[in-house]
Design a protein around this motif. Sequence first.
Motif, PDB file in Angstrom:
ATOM      1  N   PRO A   1      -4.888  -2.982  -1.958  1.00 48.97           N
ATOM      2  CA  PRO A   1      -5.546  -4.276  -1.758  1.00 48.97           C
ATOM      3  C   PRO A   1      -6.904  -4.287  -2.424  1.00 48.97           C
ATOM      4  O   PRO A   1      -7.626  -3.155  -2.646  1.00 48.97           O
ATOM      5  CB  PRO A   1      -5.976  -4.086  -0.072  1.00 48.97           C
ATOM      6  CG  PRO A   1      -5.896  -2.634  -0.027  1.00 48.97           C
ATOM      7  CD  PRO A   1      -4.766  -2.304  -1.030  1.00 48.97           C
ATOM      8  N   ARG A   2      -7.390  -5.336  -2.789  1.00 51.06           N
ATOM      9  CA  ARG A   2      -8.939  -5.359  -3.385  1.00 51.06           C
ATOM     10  C   ARG A   2     -10.028  -5.204  -2.566  1.00 51.06           C
ATOM     11  O   ARG A   2     -10.909  -4.788  -2.844  1.00 51.06           O
ATOM     12  CB  ARG A   2      -8.719  -6.844  -4.149  1.00 51.06           C
ATOM     13  CG  ARG A   2      -7.950  -6.859  -5.436  1.00 51.06           C
ATOM     14  CD  ARG A   2      -7.982  -8.183  -5.940  1.00 51.06           C
ATOM     15  NE  ARG A   2      -6.851  -8.453  -6.960  1.00 51.06           N
ATOM     16  CZ  ARG A   2      -6.894  -9.326  -8.131  1.00 51.06           C
ATOM     17  NH1 ARG A   2      -7.335 -10.465  -7.579  1.00 51.06           N
ATOM     18  NH2 ARG A   2      -5.495  -9.400  -8.811  1.00 51.06           N
ATOM     19  N   ILE A   3      -9.715  -5.639  -1.307  1.00 50.79           N
ATOM     20  CA  ILE A   3     -10.625  -5.571  -0.165  1.00 50.79           C
ATOM     21  C   ILE A   3     -10.134  -4.265   0.571  1.00 50.79           C
ATOM     22  O   ILE A   3      -9.092  -4.415   1.199  1.00 50.79           O
ATOM     23  CB  ILE A   3     -10.777  -6.988   0.716  1.00 50.79           C
ATOM     24  CG1 ILE A   3     -11.311  -8.047  -0.003  1.00 50.79           C
ATOM     25  CG2 ILE A   3     -11.779  -6.564   1.712  1.00 50.79           C
ATOM     26  CD1 ILE A   3     -11.422  -9.375   0.890  1.00 50.79           C
ATOM     27  N   ARG A   4     -10.783  -3.226   0.689  1.00 50.84           N
ATOM     28  CA  ARG A   4     -10.399  -1.950   1.102  1.00 50.84           C
ATOM     29  C   ARG A   4     -10.251  -2.033   2.693  1.00 50.84           C
ATOM     30  O   ARG A   4     -11.013  -1.351   3.349  1.00 50.84           O
ATOM     31  CB  ARG A   4     -11.243  -0.762   0.542  1.00 50.84           C
ATOM     32  CG  ARG A   4     -11.023  -0.881  -1.028  1.00 50.84           C
ATOM     33  CD  ARG A   4      -9.734  -0.913  -1.457  1.00 50.84           C
ATOM     34  NE  ARG A   4      -8.775   0.290  -1.167  1.00 50.84           N
ATOM     35  CZ  ARG A   4      -8.730   1.316  -1.950  1.00 50.84           C
ATOM     36  NH1 ARG A   4      -9.502   1.523  -2.957  1.00 50.84           N
ATOM     37  NH2 ARG A   4      -7.888   2.299  -1.200  1.00 50.84           N
ATOM     38  N   TRP A   5      -9.146  -2.567   3.228  1.00 49.84           N
ATOM     39  CA  TRP A   5      -9.080  -2.756   4.612  1.00 49.84           C
ATOM     40  C   TRP A   5      -8.192  -1.268   5.078  1.00 49.84           C
ATOM     41  O   TRP A   5      -7.791  -1.218   6.181  1.00 49.84           O
ATOM     42  CB  TRP A   5      -8.275  -4.047   5.035  1.00 49.84           C
ATOM     43  CG  TRP A   5      -7.198  -4.379   4.214  1.00 49.84           C
ATOM     44  CD1 TRP A   5      -7.306  -5.360   3.112  1.00 49.84           C
ATOM     45  CD2 TRP A   5      -5.903  -4.090   4.055  1.00 49.84           C
ATOM     46  NE1 TRP A   5      -6.041  -5.499   2.723  1.00 49.84           N
ATOM     47  CE2 TRP A   5      -5.240  -4.666   3.103  1.00 49.84           C
ATOM     48  CE3 TRP A   5      -5.114  -2.797   4.650  1.00 49.84           C
ATOM     49  CZ2 TRP A   5      -4.027  -4.436   2.702  1.00 49.84           C
ATOM     50  CZ3 TRP A   5      -3.924  -2.597   4.336  1.00 49.84           C
ATOM     51  CH2 TRP A   5      -3.170  -3.255   3.429  1.00 49.84           C
ATOM     52  N   ASP A   6      -7.860  -0.723   4.024  1.00 51.35           N
ATOM     53  CA  ASP A   6      -6.759   0.426   4.188  1.00 51.35           C
ATOM     54  C   ASP A   6      -7.321   1.852   4.583  1.00 51.35           C
ATOM     55  O   ASP A   6      -6.770   2.682   4.503  1.00 51.35           O
ATOM     56  CB  ASP A   6      -6.076   0.489   2.986  1.00 51.35           C
ATOM     57  CG  ASP A   6      -6.538   1.024   1.656  1.00 51.35           C
ATOM     58  OD1 ASP A   6      -7.669   0.381   1.624  1.00 51.35           O
ATOM     59  OD2 ASP A   6      -5.992   1.483   0.865  1.00 51.35           O
ATOM     60  N   SER A   7      -8.984   1.974   4.618  1.00 48.23           N
ATOM     61  CA  SER A   7      -9.278   3.263   4.605  1.00 48.23           C
ATOM     62  C   SER A   7      -8.834   4.200   5.888  1.00 48.23           C
ATOM     63  O   SER A   7      -8.780   5.431   5.688  1.00 48.23           O
ATOM     64  CB  SER A   7     -11.019   3.109   5.004  1.00 48.23           C
ATOM     65  OG  SER A   7     -10.971   2.441   6.245  1.00 48.23           O
TER      66      SER A   7
ATOM     67  N   TRP B   1       0.851  -1.297  -0.203  1.00 52.99           N
ATOM     68  CA  TRP B   1       0.051   0.051  -0.104  1.00 52.99           C
ATOM     69  C   TRP B   1       1.091   1.141   0.145  1.00 52.99           C
ATOM     70  O   TRP B   1       0.638   2.250  -0.868  1.00 52.99           O
ATOM     71  CB  TRP B   1      -1.032  -0.016   1.185  1.00 52.99           C
ATOM     72  CG  TRP B   1      -1.692   1.253   1.374  1.00 52.99           C
ATOM     73  CD1 TRP B   1      -3.086   1.451   0.700  1.00 52.99           C
ATOM     74  CD2 TRP B   1      -1.252   2.432   2.036  1.00 52.99           C
ATOM     75  NE1 TRP B   1      -3.552   2.680   1.048  1.00 52.99           N
ATOM     76  CE2 TRP B   1      -2.513   3.348   1.732  1.00 52.99           C
ATOM     77  CE3 TRP B   1      -0.454   2.917   2.855  1.00 52.99           C
ATOM     78  CZ2 TRP B   1      -2.480   4.362   2.475  1.00 52.99           C
ATOM     79  CZ3 TRP B   1      -0.230   4.080   3.435  1.00 52.99           C
ATOM     80  CH2 TRP B   1      -1.272   4.766   2.960  1.00 52.99           C
TER      81      TRP B   1
END
Length: 476
Positions: free
Chosen positions: A189-195, A52
Amino acid sequence: MSTALIWFRRDLRVADNPALSAALDAHDRVIPVYVHAPDEEAPWSPGAASRWWLHHSLTSLDRRIRDLGSILQVARGPTLPALRRMIRRFDASALYWNRLYEPAIVARDTGIKQRLIDEGIDARGFKANVLFEPWEIQTGQDQPYRVFTPFWRKARSQLQVRPPLSKPEGLAKPEGDSVQTIDDLELLPRIRWDSRFHDEWTPGEPGATEAFEDFIESGLRDYASDRDRPDRAGTSRLSPHLHFGEISPMQIAWALEERVHQSGDSARSAGADSFLREIGWREFSQHLLFHFPDMPERNLNPRFDAFRWDDEDPASIRRWQRGRSGIPIIDAGMRELWTTGSMHNRVRMLVASFLTKNLRQHWHHGQRWFWNTLVDADLANNAQGWQWTAGCGVDASPYFRIFNPVSQGEKFDPRGDYVRRWVAELAAVPAPLIHHPWSDPGISERTGYPAPMIDLAASRTLALAAYKDLPKSDAD
């Protein structure tokens, strides 16, 4: 027209970049390139949080390069064929880069350099991301140091700061655009855990400069006392910027010397000395990894090869990872890590001690989890830190030093502000109980916060018993 490629890696800045400056001094045209080849760093390819950061740092670098009139040329590996293609495309006669010191990268870069030299290309590496090359600080017997204090004493006595190199005034624009884009590298990431990452960090050289300026102006005076307080904004937050080379250690050392020590402010000077010592720990980790390249896999203290780790317990490891251990400051740290990609350094030691000593799970489990979840995951720092806490490194905290997370929480988070920030279930718990809520059984019933997964005193006793079973060293 003489053309050189400048090969960016983890030196993602245009100021104080020795390879870039040398290329500009020697050639008419300099083409900036980046080659993405994570498989060549195996088994330590960048983790999810690092990817990221890399995406956003490369994006920032590309903007800086475009402002200078050029374009960052992006390619996928394998590295040597990709570099050869760009050498042919731009008719380059030279390749410049700044050195890295991880074992897999050293081996790769050595091979690339020799192959290109054999093909008539001027291939050169430079020192840019450390104050000292790992081989420059040696004992009186020409051996690597194995203890930090004498290492830093010698390094500090030999440190000669220099003014940072200026950023270039401009770069020549190459013909055509980059064949691939940063988005093509699929780092996000494809699943947005980085918000929440976006709220916490500004990757890139401008973000690094701003963070350092803020720290210089407002953080140094109380750094020596506040750096251990997770309830305060007392650290520099420069670690990921340093790892990705968005700011150099020399830029930091020069600013501390010229802007702080020369100011005559004794409190800020004390903070500057304390902070430079932390840069020294980073240097020491690089020194150890270079001289002991199996440090991420093997105990540096071979006595610990016989240590009785508990049987691998995936359920317990998972509770630790999720911040559901029932020990408030441990859970606060692990939730901070998952949410922000970082964790306060004092708390890193506590969660590592809890995993390796109270749970007696192998330090490799923690090292791997940190590697995937930290935005500042650095192979040397990560391995050195886990071995230090587990007690199996060359300059380690003694294994029998087992951090008590309750007393540590009471000392360094006395009002419980850090715990309340990250463990929402305990937000209403008063300070006298915040670090041991099990003292009031009703708290668990009201909040749903779990009971401790382990008895701290009993687990400490078991850990000490395992330590006593270790074979004696020659010094014992």
